[in-house]
Write a protein that holds these residues in place. Structure first.
Motif, PDB file in Angstrom:
ATOM      1  N   VAL A  34      64.354  93.185  20.249  1.00 67.29           N
ATOM      2  CA  VAL A  34      63.627  92.082  19.626  1.00 67.29           C
ATOM      3  C   VAL A  34      63.881  92.164  18.131  1.00 67.29           C
ATOM      4  O   VAL A  34      63.640  93.201  17.524  1.00 67.29           O
ATOM      5  CB  VAL A  34      62.114  92.159  19.920  1.00 67.29           C
ATOM      6  CG1 VAL A  34      61.385  91.008  19.249  1.00 67.29           C
ATOM      7  CG2 VAL A  34      61.858  92.180  21.409  1.00 67.29           C
ATOM      8  N   GLU A  81      62.707  81.992  16.543  1.00 71.79           N
ATOM      9  CA  GLU A  81      61.396  82.396  17.058  1.00 71.79           C
ATOM     10  C   GLU A  81      61.338  82.214  18.570  1.00 71.79           C
ATOM     11  O   GLU A  81      60.752  83.031  19.278  1.00 71.79           O
ATOM     12  CB  GLU A  81      60.298  81.577  16.368  1.00 71.79           C
ATOM     13  CG  GLU A  81      58.894  81.911  16.821  1.00 71.79           C
ATOM     14  CD  GLU A  81      58.485  83.345  16.494  1.00 71.79           C
ATOM     15  OE1 GLU A  81      59.035  83.937  15.538  1.00 71.79           O
ATOM     16  OE2 GLU A  81      57.618  83.887  17.201  1.00 71.79           O
ATOM     17  N   GLU A  82      61.979  81.176  19.057  1.00 70.71           N
ATOM     18  CA  GLU A  82      62.006  80.921  20.503  1.00 70.71           C
ATOM     19  C   GLU A  82      62.729  82.041  21.255  1.00 70.71           C
ATOM     20  O   GLU A  82      62.291  82.477  22.322  1.00 70.71           O
ATOM     21  CB  GLU A  82      62.694  79.583  20.760  1.00 70.71           C
ATOM     22  CG  GLU A  82      62.682  79.149  22.202  1.00 70.71           C
ATOM     23  CD  GLU A  82      63.301  77.774  22.363  1.00 70.71           C
ATOM     24  OE1 GLU A  82      64.397  77.693  22.934  1.00 70.71           O
ATOM     25  OE2 GLU A  82      62.680  76.809  21.893  1.00 70.71           O
ATOM     26  N   ASN A  92      63.043  85.174  20.227  1.00 65.26           N
ATOM     27  CA  ASN A  92      62.176  86.361  20.192  1.00 65.26           C
ATOM     28  C   ASN A  92      61.046  86.245  21.205  1.00 65.26           C
ATOM     29  O   ASN A  92      60.703  87.219  21.873  1.00 65.26           O
ATOM     30  CB  ASN A  92      61.605  86.563  18.789  1.00 65.26           C
ATOM     31  CG  ASN A  92      62.619  87.184  17.852  1.00 65.26           C
ATOM     32  OD1 ASN A  92      63.544  87.870  18.291  1.00 65.26           O
ATOM     33  ND2 ASN A  92      62.448  86.938  16.573  1.00 65.26           N
ATOM     34  N   GLN A  93      60.468  85.045  21.341  1.00 67.43           N
ATOM     35  CA  GLN A  93      59.398  84.851  22.322  1.00 67.43           C
ATOM     36  C   GLN A  93      59.919  85.039  23.743  1.00 67.43           C
ATOM     37  O   GLN A  93      59.228  85.583  24.602  1.00 67.43           O
ATOM     38  CB  GLN A  93      58.774  83.453  22.171  1.00 67.43           C
ATOM     39  CG  GLN A  93      57.940  83.294  20.920  1.00 67.43           C
ATOM     40  CD  GLN A  93      56.755  84.243  20.900  1.00 67.43           C
ATOM     41  OE1 GLN A  93      56.132  84.513  21.918  1.00 67.43           O
ATOM     42  NE2 GLN A  93      56.459  84.782  19.726  1.00 67.43           N
ATOM     43  N   GLU A  94      61.155  84.616  23.999  1.00 62.53           N
ATOM     44  CA  GLU A  94      61.763  84.801  25.314  1.00 62.53           C
ATOM     45  C   GLU A  94      61.936  86.288  25.630  1.00 62.53           C
ATOM     46  O   GLU A  94      61.689  86.730  26.753  1.00 62.53           O
ATOM     47  CB  GLU A  94      63.118  84.073  25.360  1.00 62.53           C
ATOM     48  CG  GLU A  94      63.808  84.165  26.695  1.00 62.53           C
ATOM     49  CD  GLU A  94      63.056  83.484  27.822  1.00 62.53           C
ATOM     50  OE1 GLU A  94      63.252  83.908  28.970  1.00 62.53           O
ATOM     51  OE2 GLU A  94      62.275  82.563  27.563  1.00 62.53           O
ATOM     52  N   LYS A  95      62.335  87.070  24.633  1.00 62.73           N
ATOM     53  CA  LYS A  95      62.491  88.517  24.843  1.00 62.73           C
ATOM     54  C   LYS A  95      61.137  89.186  25.065  1.00 62.73           C
ATOM     55  O   LYS A  95      61.017  90.083  25.907  1.00 62.73           O
ATOM     56  CB  LYS A  95      63.219  89.138  23.667  1.00 62.73           C
ATOM     57  CG  LYS A  95      64.669  88.738  23.610  1.00 62.73           C
ATOM     58  CD  LYS A  95      65.367  89.297  22.419  1.00 62.73           C
ATOM     59  CE  LYS A  95      66.820  88.836  22.408  1.00 62.73           C
ATOM     60  NZ  LYS A  95      67.525  89.301  21.211  1.00 62.73           N
ATOM     61  N   LEU A  96      60.119  88.756  24.349  1.00 62.67           N
ATOM     62  CA  LEU A  96      58.776  89.306  24.555  1.00 62.67           C
ATOM     63  C   LEU A  96      58.243  88.939  25.936  1.00 62.67           C
ATOM     64  O   LEU A  96      57.588  89.742  26.594  1.00 62.67           O
ATOM     65  CB  LEU A  96      57.824  88.816  23.462  1.00 62.67           C
ATOM     66  CG  LEU A  96      58.105  89.375  22.070  1.00 62.67           C
ATOM     67  CD1 LEU A  96      57.205  88.721  21.041  1.00 62.67           C
ATOM     68  CD2 LEU A  96      57.933  90.881  22.055  1.00 62.67           C
ATOM     69  N   ARG A  97      58.573  87.723  26.397  1.00 64.58           N
ATOM     70  CA  ARG A  97      58.174  87.312  27.746  1.00 64.58           C
ATOM     71  C   ARG A  97      58.844  88.217  28.781  1.00 64.58           C
ATOM     72  O   ARG A  97      58.217  88.657  29.744  1.00 64.58           O
ATOM     73  CB  ARG A  97      58.574  85.854  27.983  1.00 64.58           C
ATOM     74  CG  ARG A  97      58.134  85.307  29.334  1.00 64.58           C
ATOM     75  CD  ARG A  97      58.928  84.084  29.754  1.00 64.58           C
ATOM     76  NE  ARG A  97      60.347  84.318  29.884  1.00 64.58           N
ATOM     77  CZ  ARG A  97      60.935  84.947  30.914  1.00 64.58           C
ATOM     78  NH1 ARG A  97      60.215  85.420  31.901  1.00 64.58           N
ATOM     79  NH2 ARG A  97      62.241  85.117  30.945  1.00 64.58           N
ATOM     80  N   ASN A 106      57.097  91.623  28.809  1.00 65.46           N
ATOM     81  CA  ASN A 106      55.825  91.521  29.531  1.00 65.46           C
ATOM     82  C   ASN A 106      56.046  91.415  31.037  1.00 65.46           C
ATOM     83  O   ASN A 106      55.292  92.007  31.815  1.00 65.46           O
ATOM     84  CB  ASN A 106      55.020  90.318  29.039  1.00 65.46           C
ATOM     85  CG  ASN A 106      54.425  90.565  27.681  1.00 65.46           C
ATOM     86  OD1 ASN A 106      54.112  91.697  27.336  1.00 65.46           O
ATOM     87  ND2 ASN A 106      54.286  89.516  26.901  1.00 65.46           N
TER      88      ASN A 106
END
Length: 120
Positions: free
Chosen positions: A24, A35-36, A38-43, A46
């Motif tokens: 990330v 940002e999108e 990074n959010q995909e990698k955080l998803r 999780n």
């Protein structure tokens, strides 16, 4: 405590047979993720930690670089998560196959390039 009647939720590293590395952020100024992304990698992180077979974070790498752009200093940071599984999750295989199928192939045909140059 009654012996033999309790369950202990332990995670043995010797049972890990698959490790997924998810980065990330970035330290490369040429490829700063949106940002999108990074959010995909955080998803994905999780999902690795919550869906069966659940993974465990084995380790993290932190890296950063400091750039000087004109009078400003810019700090780029990345964190790589190593998530271990007892076996590779099937949904992860499907997700990686879907990513490879979505990528367009950009091939250059030298004959067509030559035709375009000749027509100019």
């Amino acid at each position: 405590m009654i012996p033999g009647n309790s369950t202990v939720n332990t995670f043995d590293l010797s049972e890990v047979s698959y490790v997924k590395r998810i980065v990330v952020g970035t330290v490369d100024p040429q490829s700063i993720p949106s940002e999108e992304e990074n959010q995909e990698k955080l998803r994905l992180i999780n999902r690795c930690l919550s869906e069966a077979p659940k993974g465990r974070i084995l380790g993290m790498e932190r890296s950063f670089s400091i750039l000087r752009i004109g009078e400003h200093q810019v700090v780029l940071e990345a964190v790589a998560y190593h998530i271990g599984f007892k076996r590779q999750p099937f949904w992860l295989i499907e997700e990686e196959q879907a990513k490879t199928q979505r990528r367009p192939e950009f091939t250059i045909d030298p004959n067509k390039v030559g035709d375009i140059i000749d027509s100019i």
